[in-house]
Design a protein around this motif. Structure first.
Motif, short mmCIF file in Angstrom:
data_model
loop_
_atom_site.label_atom_id
_atom_site.label_comp_id
_atom_site.label_asym_id
_atom_site.label_seq_id
_atom_site.Cartn_x
_atom_site.Cartn_y
_atom_site.Cartn_z
N UNK A 1 -0.46 5.22 -3.52
CA UNK A 1 0.03 5.33 -4.77
C UNK A 1 1.37 6.21 -4.73
N UNK A 2 2.39 5.74 -5.15
CA UNK A 2 3.59 6.29 -5.27
C UNK A 2 4.04 6.87 -6.62
N UNK A 3 4.03 8.01 -6.84
CA UNK A 3 4.29 8.63 -8.10
C UNK A 3 6.01 8.64 -8.37
N UNK A 4 6.31 8.10 -9.53
CA UNK A 4 7.82 8.28 -9.90
C UNK A 4 7.82 9.33 -11.04
N UNK A 5 8.76 9.28 -11.79
CA UNK A 5 9.14 10.26 -12.83
C UNK A 5 8.24 9.99 -13.93
N UNK A 6 8.15 8.79 -14.47
CA UNK A 6 6.94 8.78 -15.80
C UNK A 6 6.44 7.47 -15.39
N UNK A 7 6.01 7.27 -14.11
CA UNK A 7 5.30 6.04 -13.74
C UNK A 7 4.90 6.19 -12.32
N UNK A 8 3.99 5.16 -11.88
CA UNK A 8 3.80 4.98 -10.46
C UNK A 8 3.53 3.47 -9.85
N UNK A 9 3.40 3.47 -8.67
CA UNK A 9 3.20 1.93 -8.17
C UNK A 9 2.29 2.17 -7.18
N UNK A 10 1.21 1.11 -7.59
CA UNK A 10 -0.16 1.30 -7.13
C UNK A 10 -0.31 0.08 -6.30
N UNK A 11 -0.65 0.12 -4.87
CA UNK A 11 -0.88 -0.97 -4.01
C UNK A 11 -2.37 -0.92 -3.67
N UNK A 12 -3.00 -2.11 -3.84
CA UNK A 12 -4.40 -2.15 -3.58
C UNK A 12 -5.04 -3.33 -2.77
N UNK A 13 -5.83 -3.05 -1.68
CA UNK A 13 -6.24 -4.07 -0.86
C UNK A 13 -7.44 -4.70 -1.49
N UNK A 14 -7.55 -6.01 -1.79
CA UNK A 14 -8.68 -6.70 -2.26
C UNK A 14 -8.55 -8.27 -1.82
N UNK A 15 -8.94 -8.55 -0.78
CA UNK A 15 -8.74 -10.07 -0.39
C UNK A 15 -9.24 -11.27 -1.49
N UNK A 16 -10.57 -10.81 -2.14
CA UNK A 16 -11.05 -11.67 -3.05
C UNK A 16 -10.27 -11.84 -4.31
#
Length: 197
Positions: free
Chosen positions: A15-30
């Motif tokens: 979870x990478x926080x920016x100024x007014x947003x974030x970028x979220x990466x999630x592992x979920x094979x299904x």
């Protein structure tokens, strides 16, 4: 649209926080098995748009509004998350109509274990109390649940073994935040009646 039937317990990669947003990466094979850029996936009950898919993980952008209204900003690498893909028009509606639009954040108040199940009490914001009724539907971290008892500032749900084992609610402790989405039909009825009054 979703049903609140969790398909997979995923794991936050970053979870990478920016100024007014974030970028979220999630592992979920299904849920990644048929995901493409632009697809929707509910993460702990929040409908998010896929911007990248790599191997068994997907990445989404999260706006400030979503971070402010949900508990997503508290996620860290390794956090478990409930994942669900949108319902197809031909699928059974196993839970209830869930939009993935979080109405507020509640907190686990207590857990009372039973022989094979648990009763969980969840506190909720005052502006959501009017939408919660006994035997009505509510979404907690993306899980479609039936309200056992509606109180002045909280509600209870009974969790069966499957829910305890296969969702984040089996791991949440008193004080932990949960995303809440009330029944959208109740909100529409309130609006229609209010416009006539």
């Amino acid at each position: 649209m979703f049903t609140g039937i969790v398909e997979e317990l995923g794991e936050v990669v970053a979870l990478e926080h920016g100024g007014d947003s974030a970028r979220l990466t999630v592992r979920g094979p299904l849920v990644v098995s048929d995901a493409v850029h632009g697809a929707s996936i509910a993460v702990n009950g929040v409908c998010l748009t896929v911007v990248d898919v790599k191997d068994d993980a997907f990445t989404v952008d999260v706006m400030k509004e979503t971070l402010d209204r949900s508990s997503l900003s508290a996620l860290t690498s390794g956090s478990p998350v409930n994942l669900e893909r949108p319902v197809r028009p031909s699928d059974r509606l196993g839970g209830h109509i869930v939009q993935g639009h979080v109405d507020g954040v509640g907190r686990i108040v207590s857990r009372e274990p039973g022989e094979r199940w648990e009763v969980v009490t969840i506190g909720l914001p005052a502006d959501l109390v009017r939408y919660v009724v006994g035997k009505g539907s509510i979404t907690v971290d993306g899980i479609s649940l039936t309200v056992v008892e509606a109180r002045a500032d909280a509600f209870t749900v009974a969790l069966i073994p499957t829910t305890l084992e296969l969702t984040t609610l089996g791991r949440k402790e008193p004080g932990d935040a949960v995303n809440l989405e009330v029944d959208v039909i109740a909100k529409y009825v309130e609006r229609l009646i209010g416009d006539r009054a």
